[in-house]
Design a protein around this motif. Structure first.
Motif, short mmCIF file in Angstrom:
data_model
loop_
_atom_site.label_atom_id
_atom_site.label_comp_id
_atom_site.label_asym_id
_atom_site.label_seq_id
_atom_site.Cartn_x
_atom_site.Cartn_y
_atom_site.Cartn_z
N ILE A 17 52.13 47.27 81.67
CA ILE A 17 51.10 46.46 80.91
C ILE A 17 51.48 46.47 79.18
N ILE A 18 51.90 45.32 78.90
CA ILE A 18 52.14 45.04 77.59
C ILE A 18 51.20 43.94 76.93
N GLY A 19 50.36 44.24 75.96
CA GLY A 19 49.60 43.35 75.55
C GLY A 19 48.50 42.82 76.66
N ASP A 20 48.60 41.55 76.80
CA ASP A 20 47.64 40.83 77.81
C ASP A 20 48.36 40.58 79.12
N SER A 21 49.63 40.94 79.41
CA SER A 21 50.58 40.80 80.57
C SER A 21 50.89 41.89 81.27
N SER A 22 50.81 42.03 82.61
CA SER A 22 51.14 43.10 83.27
C SER A 22 52.73 43.00 83.91
N LYS A 23 53.27 42.06 83.51
CA LYS A 23 54.68 42.07 83.97
C LYS A 23 55.61 41.99 82.42
N CYS A 24 56.69 42.80 82.56
CA CYS A 24 57.69 42.90 81.19
C CYS A 24 59.05 42.61 81.78
N ILE A 25 59.80 42.35 80.96
CA ILE A 25 61.08 42.34 81.33
C ILE A 25 61.94 43.44 80.30
N LYS A 26 62.80 44.01 80.88
CA LYS A 26 63.33 45.18 80.23
C LYS A 26 65.07 44.83 80.03
N GLN A 27 65.71 45.09 79.18
CA GLN A 27 67.17 44.86 79.19
C GLN A 27 67.91 46.10 78.88
N HIS A 28 68.87 46.42 79.90
CA HIS A 28 69.58 47.52 79.55
C HIS A 28 71.11 47.16 79.41
N LYS A 29 71.73 48.10 78.61
CA LYS A 29 73.36 47.84 78.29
C LYS A 29 73.88 48.60 79.22
N ILE A 30 74.72 48.27 80.29
CA ILE A 30 75.32 49.01 81.24
C ILE A 30 76.41 49.72 80.65
N GLY A 31 77.18 49.28 79.82
CA GLY A 31 78.43 49.84 79.17
C GLY A 31 79.73 48.91 79.01
N ARG A 32 80.49 49.61 78.73
CA ARG A 32 81.98 48.70 78.42
C ARG A 32 82.65 48.55 79.47
N ALA A 33 83.05 47.16 79.87
CA ALA A 33 83.79 47.11 80.93
C ALA A 33 85.35 47.33 80.88
#
Length: 115
Positions: free
Chosen positions: A99-115
């Motif tokens: 729960i972020i603000g008025d929304s129960s959905k959020c999007i997170k972004q993760h850096k996996i690493g170097r290829a």
């Protein structure tokens, strides 16, 4: 070509034929579909890697988020993609149930690493 007429092309060597196929393949990927190839003999190694590992090419965050929303926006859904700004990093954009603000959905972004 959309007609039923066939076209024939004779080339002087197998190397010249492979070069021609590579040219057509590159044009196809540039103008039609950047994530597929016409034959394995000329497939770029990065595209083969992406297909094998379920990784999308470089797309922006907004596009990844819209793609997740189109596919159902369920918690745990993700898009694995190359970064548009740092081409050596793979990013995972994930839908979560926080729960972020008025929304129960959020999007997170993760850096996996170097290829």
């Amino acid at each position: 070509r959309s007609s039923d007429l066939s076209m024939e092309l004779r080339l002087s060597s197998p190397e010249e034929a492979l070069s021609f196929v590579s040219l057509i393949d590159g044009y196809f990927r540039l103008t039609v579909d950047a994530h597929h190839y016409l034959c394995t003999d000329v497939a770029p190694p990065l595209i083969e890697h992406n297909i094998k590992n379920g990784c999308h090419g470089p797309i922006c965050t907004e596009y990844a988020i819209n793609k997740l929303r189109q596919e159902g926006d369920e918690a745990g859904m993700y898009v694995l993609r190359w970064s548009c700004t740092d081409f050596k990093h793979i990013l995972m954009t994930v839908t979560c149930n926080e729960i972020i603000g008025d929304s129960s959905k959020c999007i997170k972004q993760h850096k996996i690493g170097r290829a």
